[in-house]
Design a protein around this motif. Structure first.
Motif, PDB file in Angstrom:
ATOM      1  N   TYR B 378       0.902  -1.136  -0.045  1.00 27.23           N
ATOM      2  CA  TYR B 378       0.102   0.059   0.139  1.00 27.23           C
ATOM      3  C   TYR B 378       1.009   1.453   0.084  1.00 27.23           C
ATOM      4  N   ASN B 379       1.938   1.230   0.912  1.00 21.58           N
ATOM      5  CA  ASN B 379       2.760   2.411   0.860  1.00 21.58           C
ATOM      6  C   ASN B 379       3.517   2.806  -0.357  1.00 21.58           C
ATOM      7  N   CYS B 380       3.942   1.532  -0.982  1.00 17.52           N
ATOM      8  CA  CYS B 380       4.579   1.324  -2.396  1.00 17.52           C
ATOM      9  C   CYS B 380       4.024   2.345  -3.279  1.00 17.52           C
ATOM     10  N   ARG B 381       2.886   1.838  -3.435  1.00 17.30           N
ATOM     11  CA  ARG B 381       1.721   2.619  -4.571  1.00 17.30           C
ATOM     12  C   ARG B 381       1.786   4.051  -4.110  1.00 17.30           C
ATOM     13  N   HIS B 382       1.373   4.290  -2.953  1.00 20.97           N
ATOM     14  CA  HIS B 382       1.380   5.828  -2.477  1.00 20.97           C
ATOM     15  C   HIS B 382       2.588   6.541  -2.617  1.00 20.97           C
ATOM     16  N   TYR B 383       3.689   5.952  -2.541  1.00 20.89           N
ATOM     17  CA  TYR B 383       5.018   6.701  -2.752  1.00 20.89           C
ATOM     18  C   TYR B 383       5.240   7.121  -4.447  1.00 20.89           C
ATOM     19  N   GLN B 384       4.773   5.933  -5.158  1.00 20.03           N
ATOM     20  CA  GLN B 384       4.967   5.934  -6.573  1.00 20.03           C
ATOM     21  C   GLN B 384       3.975   6.911  -7.090  1.00 20.03           C
ATOM     22  N   ASP B 385       2.856   6.919  -6.464  1.00 22.56           N
ATOM     23  CA  ASP B 385       1.778   8.138  -6.959  1.00 22.56           C
ATOM     24  C   ASP B 385       2.306   9.340  -6.811  1.00 22.56           C
ATOM     25  N   ALA B 386       2.742   9.631  -5.435  1.00 20.61           N
ATOM     26  CA  ALA B 386       3.266  10.996  -5.207  1.00 20.61           C
ATOM     27  C   ALA B 386       4.389  11.465  -6.035  1.00 20.61           C
ATOM     28  N   ILE B 387       5.148  10.407  -5.959  1.00 22.79           N
ATOM     29  CA  ILE B 387       6.615  10.814  -6.892  1.00 22.79           C
ATOM     30  C   ILE B 387       6.184  11.265  -8.205  1.00 22.79           C
ATOM     31  N   ALA B 388       5.062  10.442  -8.741  1.00 27.60           N
ATOM     32  CA  ALA B 388       4.663  10.843 -10.288  1.00 27.60           C
ATOM     33  C   ALA B 388       3.910  12.257 -10.189  1.00 27.60           C
ATOM     34  N   ASP B 389       3.445  12.583  -8.827  1.00 26.26           N
ATOM     35  CA  ASP B 389       2.452  13.943  -8.915  1.00 26.26           C
ATOM     36  C   ASP B 389       3.771  15.037  -8.668  1.00 26.26           C
ATOM     37  N   TYR B 390       4.947  14.804  -7.994  1.00 31.00           N
ATOM     38  CA  TYR B 390       5.696  15.835  -7.647  1.00 31.00           C
ATOM     39  C   TYR B 390       7.000  15.717  -8.177  1.00 31.00           C
ATOM     40  N   PHE B 391       7.500  14.738  -8.646  1.00 27.58           N
ATOM     41  CA  PHE B 391       8.983  14.867  -9.236  1.00 27.58           C
ATOM     42  C   PHE B 391       8.766  15.308 -10.711  1.00 27.58           C
ATOM     43  N   GLU B 409      15.856   7.393 -10.288  1.00 27.98           N
ATOM     44  CA  GLU B 409      17.014   7.940 -11.085  1.00 27.98           C
ATOM     45  C   GLU B 409      16.618   9.122 -11.729  1.00 27.98           C
ATOM     46  N   LEU B 410      17.180  10.437 -11.422  1.00 24.07           N
ATOM     47  CA  LEU B 410      16.814  11.703 -11.915  1.00 24.07           C
ATOM     48  C   LEU B 410      17.597  12.233 -13.251  1.00 24.07           C
ATOM     49  N   ASP B 411      17.308  13.268 -13.429  1.00 22.94           N
ATOM     50  CA  ASP B 411      18.052  14.021 -14.452  1.00 22.94           C
ATOM     51  C   ASP B 411      19.567  13.896 -14.290  1.00 22.94           C
ATOM     52  N   GLU B 412      20.337  13.337 -15.319  1.00 23.68           N
ATOM     53  CA  GLU B 412      21.587  13.094 -15.131  1.00 23.68           C
ATOM     54  C   GLU B 412      22.524  14.170 -14.806  1.00 23.68           C
ATOM     55  N   LYS B 457       1.636  13.959   6.181  1.00 25.50           N
ATOM     56  CA  LYS B 457       2.778  14.623   6.458  1.00 25.50           C
ATOM     57  C   LYS B 457       3.753  14.065   5.476  1.00 25.50           C
ATOM     58  N   LEU B 458       3.739  12.735   5.320  1.00 29.09           N
ATOM     59  CA  LEU B 458       4.926  11.917   4.491  1.00 29.09           C
ATOM     60  C   LEU B 458       4.599  12.366   3.151  1.00 29.09           C
ATOM     61  N   ARG B 459       3.235  12.471   2.562  1.00 28.37           N
ATOM     62  CA  ARG B 459       3.085  12.837   1.185  1.00 28.37           C
ATOM     63  C   ARG B 459       3.749  14.264   1.106  1.00 28.37           C
ATOM     64  N   PHE B 460       3.382  15.140   1.934  1.00 33.18           N
ATOM     65  CA  PHE B 460       4.217  16.654   1.585  1.00 33.18           C
ATOM     66  C   PHE B 460       5.546  16.447   1.749  1.00 33.18           C
ATOM     67  N   ASP B 461       6.196  15.758   2.591  1.00 33.35           N
ATOM     68  CA  ASP B 461       7.487  15.710   2.425  1.00 33.35           C
ATOM     69  C   ASP B 461       8.140  15.239   1.244  1.00 33.35           C
ATOM     70  N   LEU B 462       7.330  14.177   0.564  1.00 40.54           N
ATOM     71  CA  LEU B 462       7.767  13.827  -0.594  1.00 40.54           C
ATOM     72  C   LEU B 462       7.712  14.957  -1.790  1.00 40.54           C
ATOM     73  N   LYS B 463       6.639  15.870  -1.300  1.00 40.75           N
ATOM     74  CA  LYS B 463       6.150  16.921  -2.276  1.00 40.75           C
ATOM     75  C   LYS B 463       7.364  17.880  -2.223  1.00 40.75           C
ATOM     76  N   ILE B 464       7.836  18.065  -0.797  1.00 39.36           N
ATOM     77  CA  ILE B 464       9.132  18.974  -0.836  1.00 39.36           C
ATOM     78  C   ILE B 464      10.236  18.546  -1.404  1.00 39.36           C
ATOM     79  N   LEU B 465      10.521  17.061  -1.272  1.00 36.26           N
ATOM     80  CA  LEU B 465      11.666  16.636  -2.099  1.00 36.26           C
ATOM     81  C   LEU B 465      11.434  16.751  -3.547  1.00 36.26           C
ATOM     82  N   GLY B 466      10.388  16.506  -4.028  1.00 32.52           N
ATOM     83  CA  GLY B 466      10.087  16.729  -5.262  1.00 32.52           C
ATOM     84  C   GLY B 466      10.453  18.059  -6.105  1.00 32.52           C
TER      85      GLY B 466
END
Lengths: 483, 483
Positions: B378-391, B409-412, B457-466
Motif C-alpha cells: 500500500y505504501n509503495c503505491r502511495h509513494y509511486q503516485d506521490a513521486i509521479a505527482d511531485y517529481f 534515477e533523476l536528470d543525469e 505529512k509524509l506525502r508533503f515531505d515527498l512533495k518538498i523533496l520533489g
C-alpha cells in the motif's frame, strides 16, 4: 547487610592473613586477643570475632578452648610453585583441537563436576537480580530494544563504565569505551585493527587457548613468552624478542591459567618498553575485579600515555557470561574498532547492555563482587588444602592472587589427557595442560576451576582426582621397576 | 481476526490488480460486479467488497456512484524504470565514507523524516508482543540466559527455523542452521570462510554499501555486476567474468536498493553455473518474507545440490533490527563458520533468540508478516503516485516486487548529495545513490524507504523533496541558458 561493617572485619582478617603468609606470625603462634584488636581497630568485639571466624573457616587459624586462636598447621602447608615455561618459538606444533573439543563437549552435562569450566558456577551469579533488571529496563527502553543501538554501544553502559573506571585504571569518559560481544570479541577486533597476516603476536605461557585460536585464525605467528606464576610476564625474556613481534596480548591481572599478577612496577616498565618500540598492547583484564588483595590492581592502561594499550574486559567472569557484554578502551585504535564492529554486526543488542549498566549503578555490582571475591578466596584455600591432602607430595600448585583457576604441575612422566579420560568416567572434568600452549609441553599439568560451590562432594571429587593421579604414578613406578 | 477471510479478500484484490497491471483490464474499464465475483470465488459479498475497498485505497480503482468500480487513471500512470548499470570493474574509486557517515548521523534524530532508514519504522514492528515474549521466555530460561549458549545457536530457534524452512526454501534441519549476530554478521563470516585477501567478489550494482564495506575490510576486490530493476543479476554479464571471481554475494529476492526479484529459472541457472565453476554463493535473503506476489519466492538455496550456497537471513527487516538475530544455512562451510563464531564471540545471547523462536511459533510471525506486507504494498503505491505527482516527469523509478525501498534515477546532471544537503534543512533525509557503488556513478539517484507510516505529512515531505529536485533542474537549465 551493613557494607561498612563487612568491610571492617574483612580488613582485619586480611591484615592477620598477610602477617601469617609473610611469616611474621608463625605456626603455633597465638593471635592477639579479641579485646586487644578491638582497641587497635576501634571496632566492636563482634567485628573482631567475625574476622577470626573467617580465618578459622579458611583454616588459617584454629581455636583452642579457653586460651584463644593460634596459627594453624594448615596455613603453613605449601606445595611448590609450578615451573616457568621456556621461550620455545619456532618448533610450533598444532593446537590440540581434538583435546579442546573433547573437554568442551563435557561442559553441557550437569551431572559432571566441571573443574574444566572457564566461568563461575551459576549459583555464584546474581541471576534473580539480573532477571528483575531485565524487566525493569524493558519498561523504560525506547522501542523495547528493537532499534539498532549506536555502533559504539549503549550510552548508559558507557557512562557507567566511565564512572567505574575512575577507581579502576581510568579516568576515562563514555567516549573512550567501545562495547563488544564479550572480551573475546574485543580481543578479536583489537588484533584485526593492528595486525596483518604473517605478523607475530607475543602471549604469556601457559595461556588461555582461545587467545591462541584467535591469533591463528588471523594468520598470526605466536610467540609464547615465559611467565612467572606470581609476577607474570618475564620482561627480560620479552625484551630479547622485541624486534620480532608486532603486538602483545597479556592478561596482566590474574592470568589464565596461572593466576599471576604483574606488579605495578613491571606494568609501568612494560608499557614504557612497548611505547618506545611502538608495539600495541592488548590487555585482557577480565579477571581484574576478582582480586584477593587489598585493592583492585591497576591495569597497564593506567600507565599508557600514547594510547597504545587496548584495555579489554567484560562481565563474563563476574555477572553473566551468556549476556556477551564486553568492552575495550582502545586508545588510538578506537575509531578503527568502531568501524569494524559496524560492518561485522552493526551494533550489539541494547537490552543486556542497559541491564549491566543498571546493575553496576547503586552499589549492587560492588556488593556482588565483594561477596564473590570472598567466596573465591575461601574456595581457593580449600582446594589448595584438599590438593595438598590428596595429591602426590611432588605436586606443584599455583598461588593465584585473584580469579578462579588453579594450575597444577604433576610428575613430569604423567599425561593429563590420559587422566582426563579416566576422570570423566567418575563424572569429573578438568582442563588438561596441553590445551594452554602450541608447543609440546604442559602435558603433565591441569587447570582446575574453583568458582564452584564448595561442598563435601567437591572435596571428595578432588580426592578421587588425586587418587587417579597417584594410581598413574604407581603404575609408572611399577612399570619402571619391571622395565 | 479471521486469518482465512483475510487471505481470501487479498487473493481477489491481487487477481484484479494483476489483470490491471498486465493490461487485461485497461484505464476506464468497468470491473465485474460484486455479485459476479461472489459466485466466481464462492465467498460472501463482504469479502468481495473488502477486496474492492483495498484496491480503492491503493488508488488502483475508483467507484462511480450507482454504477460500480472502474480502473482508475492512477493505476496506469507509470514512470520509466531506472537504467541497468554497466560492468565497470577496474577503475574503482573509493567508497564515499564521508557521505555514508553524513547520512548515518541523521538517523538518530526523530524530528527528521527518515527516507534514508534501512529498516521499518518502529510503528510497524510488534514491539508490545515481543516485550511480553521477553518476560515469558525469561521465566523458563535456565539461569536467566546468563550461561553461554551453544556456539551454533539456540536449539529452540534452530528448530523453529527448520520448521519454517519447510515452506520457504528448505527443508532443512535444526542442524543446518547457524545463528549469527544479524545477517551482516552471517555475510561477514561466510566471506571469511571462503575467501583470502586479494580474491574477487561479484556483487550486483547498485548494491547495499554494507556489503562493499565488508568485502573491502577483508581485502577483497569488488566486481559490480549489472542488475536489471525487475529480474536482478544479468547472468550473461556474470558468465563473462566467471573466471575472474572467487565468490558471489547476491540479494536474489528484492535486492537493496533496486527491489528486483530473480525469476526461479534464473536462480536455478545461477546455481548450476556457480556449481560447475566451483564458486560459492552467499545469498542475502533478508527481504524474502516481504513479497508482494502470491507466495514467498524460493531462494537460490532451494536449487543447491552441492552445498555451495550459504543462505543468510535475519529478523532485522521484519521484527527487531536491534535484537541482532540472524542465521545462515551454510552447506559445506557450516563447520568452519561455527568455529569462527566460537573464537570471535563464543556464542550469541540466548534470550533474544528464544524470543524470536517464541514469536515464530503459534502463527504470530505469519500474521505479522501478512499485515506488514499489506502495509508495505500500500505504501509503495502511495509513494509511486506521490513521486509521479511531485517529481519531474523524466524521473525514473523502480518497481519493487517486495521489500521496502524505492530507487529513483533523476536528470543525469543532478547530484543527489547536493540535494541531500538541502533536504536535511527541511528535516528530510534520504540515501544518495553514490552510496551504493564503488564507481563514480548513481550520483543522480536516490533510495527512499517506504516502511514509514503513510500520512499527509509524509506525502508533503515527498512533495518538498520533489520540489527541491525541480528547483535544482531549473537552476541547471537557467545556468545552461546563460552559460
Amino acid at each position: 547487610m551493613d557494607y561498612r561493617k563487612e568491610l571492617l572485619y574483612q580488613k582485619i582478617a586480611r591484615d592477620i592473613e598477610a602477617q601469617i603468609l609473610s611469616g611474621t606470625l608463625k605456626l603455633g603462634d597465638k593471635l592477639p586477643s579479641v579485646r586487644a584488636l578491638k582497641n587497635v581497630y576501634k571496632v566492636s568485639i563482634n567485628t573482631v570475632k567475625q574476622a577470626f571466624l573467617t580465618l578459622e573457616a579458611e583454616s588459617m587459624i584454629e581455636s583452642k578452648p579457653r586460651t584463644g586462636f593460634y596459627v594453624s598447621k594448615t596455613s603453613q602447608r605449601r606445595l611448590d610453585l609450578p615451573s616457568v615455561g621456556r621461550l620455545q618459538a619456532g618448533n610450533q606444533e598444532a593446537q590440540p583441537l581434538d583435546l579442546i573439543d573433547k573437554v568442551f563437549n563435557t561442559l553441557k552435562d550437569r551431572s559432571i563436576t566441571q573443574f574444566s569450566l572457564g566461568v563461575p558456577a551459576p549459583s555464584m551469579l546474581p541471576i534473580a537480580t539480573l532477571n528483575k533488571g531485565i524487566v525493569n529496563v524493558l519498561k523504560r527502553l525506547p522501542d523495547g530494544g528493537t532499534a539498532y543501538d549506536a555502533p559504539q554501544g549503549s550510552l548508559a553502559l558507557r557512562r557507567t563504565l566511565a564512572k567505574w573506571s575512575l577507581d579502576n585504571g581510568g579516568p576515562y569518559t563514555e567516549d573512550d569505551f567501545v562495547i563488544t560481544t564479550g572480551a573475546m570479541n574485543a580481543i578479536y577486533n583489537c588484533l584485526l585493527a593492528v595486525t596483518k597476516p604473517g605478523d607475530t603476536i607475543a602471549i604469556e605461557t601457559p595461556v588461555y587457548f582461545g587467545t591462541i585460536q584467535i591469533a591463528q585464525s588471523l594468520g598470526l605467528k605466536v610467540l609464547e613468552i615465559p611467565s612467572h606464576p606470581i609476577t607474570g610476564i618475564d620482561l627480560s625474556a620479552l625484551e630479547k624478542v622485541l624486534t620480532k613481534i608486532n603486538v602483545c596480548c597479556f592478561t596482566t591481572n590474574f592470568s589464565n591459567p596461572m593466576g599471576s599478577l604483574m606488579p605495578e612496577e613491571s606494568k609501568k616498565k612494560l608499557v614504557e618498553m612497548l611505547t618506545e618500540a611502538n608495539i600495541p598492547l592488548i590487555e585482557d583484564d577480565l579477571y581484574g575485579n576478582l582480586y584477593f588483595g587489598k585493592e583492585r590492581p591497576k591495569p597497564c592502561k593506567y600507565f599508557d600515555k600514547e594510547g597504545i594499550v587496548m584495555w579489554c574486559s567484560s562481565v563474563s567472569k563476574t555477572l553473566a557470561p551468556g549476556y556477551r557484554v564486553g568492552w575495550v578502551v582502545a586508545g588510538k585504535f578506537k575509531e578503527k574498532i568502531i568501524r569494524q564492529k559496524l560492518l561485522q554486526m552493526i551494533s550489539t543488542p541494547v537490552l543486556y547492555q542497559e541491564v549491566v549498566a543498571d546493575f553496576m549503578e547503586h552499589g549492587r555490582f560492588d556488593f556482588h563482587l565483594r561477596t564473590l571475591r570472598n567466596t573465591l578466596r575461601y574456595n581457593c584455600r580449600h582446594y589448595q588444602d584438599a590438593i595438598a591432602d590428596y595429591f602426590p607430595a611432588n605436586t606443584k600448585i599455583s598461588q593465584p592472587q585473584g580469579g578462579f583457576v588453579l594450575w597444577l604441575e604433576l610428575d613430569e612422566r604423567l599425561d593429563t589427557e590420559k587422566i582426563f579420560d579416566k576422570a570423566i568416567k567418575y563424572n569429573i572434568s578438568f582442563a588438561p595442560g596441553r590445551m594452554f600452549t602450541l608447543e609440546d609441553r604442559y602435558t603433565n599439568c591441569m587447570r582446575l576451576n574453583y568458582a564452584l560451590e564448595w561442598s563435601d562432594k567437591l572435596r571428595f571429587d578432588l580426592k578421587i582426582l588425586g587418587q587417579l593421579v597417584k594410581d598413574e604414578v604407581n603404575a609408572l613406578n611399577k612399570g619402571s621397576e619391571f622395565g
